[in-house]
Design a protein around this motif. Structure first.
Motif, PDB file in Angstrom:
ATOM      1  N   VAL A   1      16.296   4.674   1.685  1.00 36.18           N
ATOM      2  CA  VAL A   1      15.426   4.936   0.747  1.00 36.18           C
ATOM      3  C   VAL A   1      14.267   3.853   0.798  1.00 36.18           C
ATOM      4  CG1 VAL A   1      14.803   4.365  -1.829  1.00 36.18           C
ATOM      5  CG2 VAL A   1      16.409   5.658  -1.138  1.00 36.18           C
ATOM      6  N   ALA A   2      15.185   2.467   1.503  1.00 34.63           N
ATOM      7  CA  ALA A   2      14.105   1.229   2.295  1.00 34.63           C
ATOM      8  C   ALA A   2      13.228   1.559   2.922  1.00 34.63           C
ATOM      9  CB  ALA A   2      15.062   0.222   2.268  1.00 34.63           C
ATOM     10  N   LEU A   3      13.373   2.359   3.890  1.00 31.54           N
ATOM     11  CA  LEU A   3      12.762   3.343   5.191  1.00 31.54           C
ATOM     12  C   LEU A   3      11.469   4.040   4.887  1.00 31.54           C
ATOM     13  CD1 LEU A   3      15.731   3.858   7.696  1.00 31.54           C
ATOM     14  CD2 LEU A   3      13.554   2.444   8.392  1.00 31.54           C
ATOM     15  N   LEU A   4      12.008   4.103   3.715  1.00 34.03           N
ATOM     16  CA  LEU A   4      11.214   5.870   2.907  1.00 34.03           C
ATOM     17  C   LEU A   4       9.698   4.733   2.290  1.00 34.03           C
ATOM     18  CD1 LEU A   4      12.850   8.307   1.553  1.00 34.03           C
ATOM     19  CD2 LEU A   4      11.410   8.774   3.801  1.00 34.03           C
ATOM     20  N   MET A   5      10.017   3.794   1.616  1.00 37.38           N
ATOM     21  CA  MET A   5       9.318   2.722   0.837  1.00 37.38           C
ATOM     22  C   MET A   5       8.762   2.038   2.244  1.00 37.38           C
ATOM     23  SD  MET A   5      12.170   1.301  -1.746  1.00 37.38           S
ATOM     24  CE  MET A   5      10.578   0.275  -2.598  1.00 37.38           C
ATOM     25  N   GLY A   6       9.028   1.633   3.240  1.00 38.83           N
ATOM     26  CA  GLY A   6       7.883   0.794   4.172  1.00 38.83           C
ATOM     27  C   GLY A   6       7.329   1.909   4.383  1.00 38.83           C
ATOM     28  N   ALA A   7       7.220   2.955   4.796  1.00 40.04           N
ATOM     29  CA  ALA A   7       6.536   3.685   5.281  1.00 40.04           C
ATOM     30  C   ALA A   7       5.443   4.196   4.326  1.00 40.04           C
ATOM     31  CB  ALA A   7       7.268   4.646   5.675  1.00 40.04           C
ATOM     32  N   LEU A   8       5.543   3.902   3.058  1.00 44.50           N
ATOM     33  CA  LEU A   8       5.453   4.594   2.725  1.00 44.50           C
ATOM     34  C   LEU A   8       3.320   3.449   2.186  1.00 44.50           C
ATOM     35  CD1 LEU A   8       3.518   6.198  -0.053  1.00 44.50           C
ATOM     36  CD2 LEU A   8       4.835   5.345  -1.880  1.00 44.50           C
ATOM     37  N   ALA A   9       4.451   1.944   2.632  1.00 41.49           N
ATOM     38  CA  ALA A   9       3.568   1.229   2.385  1.00 41.49           C
ATOM     39  C   ALA A   9       2.506   1.128   3.605  1.00 41.49           C
ATOM     40  CB  ALA A   9       4.318  -0.499   2.304  1.00 41.49           C
ATOM     41  N   LEU A  10       2.815   1.794   4.930  1.00 36.27           N
ATOM     42  CA  LEU A  10       2.224   1.711   5.904  1.00 36.27           C
ATOM     43  C   LEU A  10       1.134   2.614   5.846  1.00 36.27           C
ATOM     44  CD1 LEU A  10       1.994  -0.256   8.495  1.00 36.27           C
ATOM     45  CD2 LEU A  10       3.392   1.555   9.252  1.00 36.27           C
ATOM     46  N   VAL A  11       1.505   3.753   5.503  1.00 36.23           N
ATOM     47  CA  VAL A  11       0.835   4.723   4.898  1.00 36.23           C
ATOM     48  C   VAL A  11      -0.633   4.705   3.897  1.00 36.23           C
ATOM     49  CG1 VAL A  11       0.427   6.560   4.108  1.00 36.23           C
ATOM     50  CG2 VAL A  11       2.273   6.721   5.951  1.00 36.23           C
ATOM     51  N   LEU A  12      -0.189   3.761   2.846  1.00 34.61           N
ATOM     52  CA  LEU A  12      -1.420   3.722   2.041  1.00 34.61           C
ATOM     53  C   LEU A  12      -2.638   1.729   3.291  1.00 34.61           C
ATOM     54  CD1 LEU A  12       1.459   2.927  -1.338  1.00 34.61           C
ATOM     55  CD2 LEU A  12      -0.535   4.386  -0.536  1.00 34.61           C
ATOM     56  N   LEU A  13      -2.025   1.925   4.018  1.00 32.45           N
ATOM     57  CA  LEU A  13      -2.605   1.183   4.215  1.00 32.45           C
ATOM     58  C   LEU A  13      -4.211   1.738   5.418  1.00 32.45           C
ATOM     59  CD1 LEU A  13      -0.163  -1.904   5.891  1.00 32.45           C
ATOM     60  CD2 LEU A  13      -2.000  -1.785   4.252  1.00 32.45           C
ATOM     61  N   PHE A  14      -3.477   3.045   5.557  1.00 33.24           N
ATOM     62  CA  PHE A  14      -4.581   3.906   5.716  1.00 33.24           C
ATOM     63  C   PHE A  14      -5.662   4.723   5.226  1.00 33.24           C
ATOM     64  CE2 PHE A  14      -1.469   1.742   9.067  1.00 33.24           C
ATOM     65  CZ  PHE A  14      -2.489   1.351  10.326  1.00 33.24           C
ATOM     66  N   ARG A  15      -4.467   5.059   4.046  1.00 30.22           N
ATOM     67  CA  ARG A  15      -5.099   6.045   3.119  1.00 30.22           C
ATOM     68  C   ARG A  15      -4.990   5.479   1.953  1.00 30.22           C
ATOM     69  NH1 ARG A  15      -4.538  11.957   4.708  1.00 30.22           N
ATOM     70  NH2 ARG A  15      -4.662  12.080   3.206  1.00 30.22           N
ATOM     71  N   ARG A  16      -6.635   4.582   1.840  1.00 31.69           N
ATOM     72  CA  ARG A  16      -6.180   3.796   0.633  1.00 31.69           C
ATOM     73  C   ARG A  16      -6.843   4.552  -0.509  1.00 31.69           C
ATOM     74  NH1 ARG A  16      -4.980  -0.816   0.042  1.00 31.69           N
ATOM     75  NH2 ARG A  16      -7.261  -1.533  -1.061  1.00 31.69           N
ATOM     76  N   SER A  17      -5.588   4.329  -2.159  1.00 35.07           N
ATOM     77  CA  SER A  17      -5.909   5.049  -3.397  1.00 35.07           C
ATOM     78  C   SER A  17      -6.063   3.609  -4.321  1.00 35.07           C
ATOM     79  CB  SER A  17      -5.078   5.366  -3.582  1.00 35.07           C
ATOM     80  OG  SER A  17      -3.329   5.256  -4.065  1.00 35.07           O
ATOM     81  N   ARG A  18      -6.660   4.000  -5.134  1.00 35.40           N
ATOM     82  CA  ARG A  18      -7.171   3.497  -6.362  1.00 35.40           C
ATOM     83  C   ARG A  18      -5.634   2.471  -6.503  1.00 35.40           C
ATOM     84  NH1 ARG A  18      -6.699   2.948 -11.648  1.00 35.40           N
ATOM     85  NH2 ARG A  18      -5.850   4.901 -12.087  1.00 35.40           N
ATOM     86  N   LEU A  19      -4.304   3.162  -6.289  1.00 38.02           N
ATOM     87  CA  LEU A  19      -3.129   1.796  -7.073  1.00 38.02           C
ATOM     88  C   LEU A  19      -2.726   1.453  -5.643  1.00 38.02           C
ATOM     89  CD1 LEU A  19      -2.130   3.586  -9.696  1.00 38.02           C
ATOM     90  CD2 LEU A  19      -2.774   1.959 -10.114  1.00 38.02           C
ATOM     91  N   SER A  20      -3.320   1.666  -3.923  1.00 34.89           N
ATOM     92  CA  SER A  20      -2.461   1.432  -2.857  1.00 34.89           C
ATOM     93  C   SER A  20      -1.778  -0.272  -2.749  1.00 34.89           C
ATOM     94  CB  SER A  20      -3.428   1.650  -1.597  1.00 34.89           C
ATOM     95  OG  SER A  20      -3.603   2.848  -1.772  1.00 34.89           O
ATOM     96  N   ASP A  21      -3.646  -1.311  -3.378  1.00 33.06           N
ATOM     97  CA  ASP A  21      -2.422  -2.320  -3.216  1.00 33.06           C
ATOM     98  C   ASP A  21      -1.379  -2.682  -4.053  1.00 33.06           C
ATOM     99  OD1 ASP A  21      -4.158  -3.316  -1.787  1.00 33.06           O
ATOM    100  OD2 ASP A  21      -6.124  -3.557  -3.265  1.00 33.06           O
ATOM    101  N   GLU A  22      -1.898  -2.317  -5.621  1.00 42.20           N
ATOM    102  CA  GLU A  22      -0.118  -2.697  -6.853  1.00 42.20           C
ATOM    103  C   GLU A  22       1.092  -2.193  -5.889  1.00 42.20           C
ATOM    104  OE1 GLU A  22      -2.876  -1.226  -6.750  1.00 42.20           O
ATOM    105  OE2 GLU A  22      -4.022  -2.645  -8.454  1.00 42.20           O
ATOM    106  N   VAL A  23       0.803  -0.536  -5.598  1.00 41.46           N
ATOM    107  CA  VAL A  23       1.923  -0.053  -4.979  1.00 41.46           C
ATOM    108  C   VAL A  23       2.650  -0.881  -4.052  1.00 41.46           C
ATOM    109  CG1 VAL A  23       3.123   2.120  -3.597  1.00 41.46           C
ATOM    110  CG2 VAL A  23       1.555   2.640  -5.506  1.00 41.46           C
ATOM    111  N   ILE A  24       1.698  -0.908  -2.964  1.00 41.51           N
ATOM    112  CA  ILE A  24       2.286  -2.031  -2.016  1.00 41.51           C
ATOM    113  C   ILE A  24       3.301  -3.074  -2.326  1.00 41.51           C
ATOM    114  CG2 ILE A  24       2.213  -3.552   0.720  1.00 41.51           C
ATOM    115  CD1 ILE A  24      -0.221  -1.258   1.406  1.00 41.51           C
ATOM    116  N   ALA A  25       2.651  -4.180  -3.211  1.00 46.70           N
ATOM    117  CA  ALA A  25       2.837  -5.052  -3.386  1.00 46.70           C
ATOM    118  C   ALA A  25       4.568  -4.517  -4.621  1.00 46.70           C
ATOM    119  CB  ALA A  25       1.905  -5.743  -4.415  1.00 46.70           C
ATOM    120  N   GLY A  26       4.054  -4.007  -5.294  1.00 47.01           N
ATOM    121  CA  GLY A  26       5.532  -3.274  -6.029  1.00 47.01           C
ATOM    122  C   GLY A  26       6.871  -3.020  -4.841  1.00 47.01           C
ATOM    123  N   ILE A  27       6.406  -2.801  -3.960  1.00 46.32           N
ATOM    124  CA  ILE A  27       7.949  -2.419  -2.653  1.00 46.32           C
ATOM    125  C   ILE A  27       7.895  -3.516  -2.214  1.00 46.32           C
ATOM    126  CG2 ILE A  27       8.096  -1.032  -0.484  1.00 46.32           C
ATOM    127  CD1 ILE A  27       5.811   0.773  -0.977  1.00 46.32           C
TER     128      ILE A  27
END
Length: 217
Positions: A26-52
């Motif tokens: 689960v932690a690896l998937l969360m880390g991968a999601l954080a990295l993906v959100l750096l390149f595929r920006r969405s309205r909540l990208s920053d909050e999701v990464i901070a939450g991770i």
């Protein structure tokens, strides 16, 4: 002099990894999601990464330090409190104040950030295996202190606005603690921990100074 042996140290990791499985995945998937959100920006990208990041610090503080590491080192209660405090700081600054803005760029600081992230997730365990440690007793990404701190430094280097200095205090403190202990405990993958703290603070301070200079011109 450490209050526990090298053998006891790795036995704790073995017990911890077995008890929390499959949290490592689960932690690896969360880390991968954080990295993906750096390149595929969405309205909540920053909050999701901070939450991770906050979730990783909270889990490590409570599950690892307080519930496992404290069985061989009473200082772990203090470490657990620090990690939980860092989780709260990340949640407050990133989720409530929304003062963390992440983003990919071609700047050298961003490439170093990506290098730290990939080291924490991919290279870190490989170095441990090469050093002769069994996979079951290795500190795992996202759920143990040193990989979490290296990953955090990497993500903070991947911000595009000034990072509140409050968020750097506990990570740099742990980089000093964990980095110095790595030699005694024979954990070569943690040698980068000390370097990552020094490099990250220097780069973030330099970037902030450049931003201040640019805004005053």
């Amino acid at each position: 002099m450490l209050p526990f042996s090298v053998e006891q140290f790795f036995e704790v990791f073995a017990s911890y990894n077995k008890a929390i499985w499959p949290a490592q995945i689960v932690a690896l998937l969360m880390g991968a999601l954080a990295l993906v959100l750096l390149f595929r920006r969405s309205r909540l990208s920053d909050e999701v990464i901070a939450g991770i990041l906050a979730a990783m610090w909270a889990w490590t503080g409570i599950a690892y330090h307080l519930m496992f590491f404290a069985t061989i080192n009473k200082l772990a209660y203090g470490f657990g409190a620090l990690f939980t405090l860092q989780a709260a700081a990340l949640a407050y600054v990133g989720l409530f104040q929304r003062r963390l803005t992440f983003g990919a760029s071609n700047a050298p600081i961003a490439w170093i950030g990506v290098a730290f992230v990939l080291y924490a997730a991919v290279i870190y365990p490989l170095v441990g295996v090469v050093a002769g440690h069994a996979p079951a007793e290795l500190p795992a990404f996202g759920v143990t202190p040193c990989p979490v701190v290296i990953f955090t430094f990497g993500m903070l280097l991947l911000t595009i606005r000034p990072v509140p200095r409050l968020l750097l205090i506990i990570p740099i403190l742990w980089s000093l603690i964990g980095g110095s202990a790595a030699i005694l405990l024979r954990v070569p993958q943690d040698w980068l921990l000390l370097v990552s703290g020094i490099v990250s603070v220097a780069l973030l301070a330099g970037r902030e100074q450049r931003l201040v200079t640019a805004s005053s011109q």
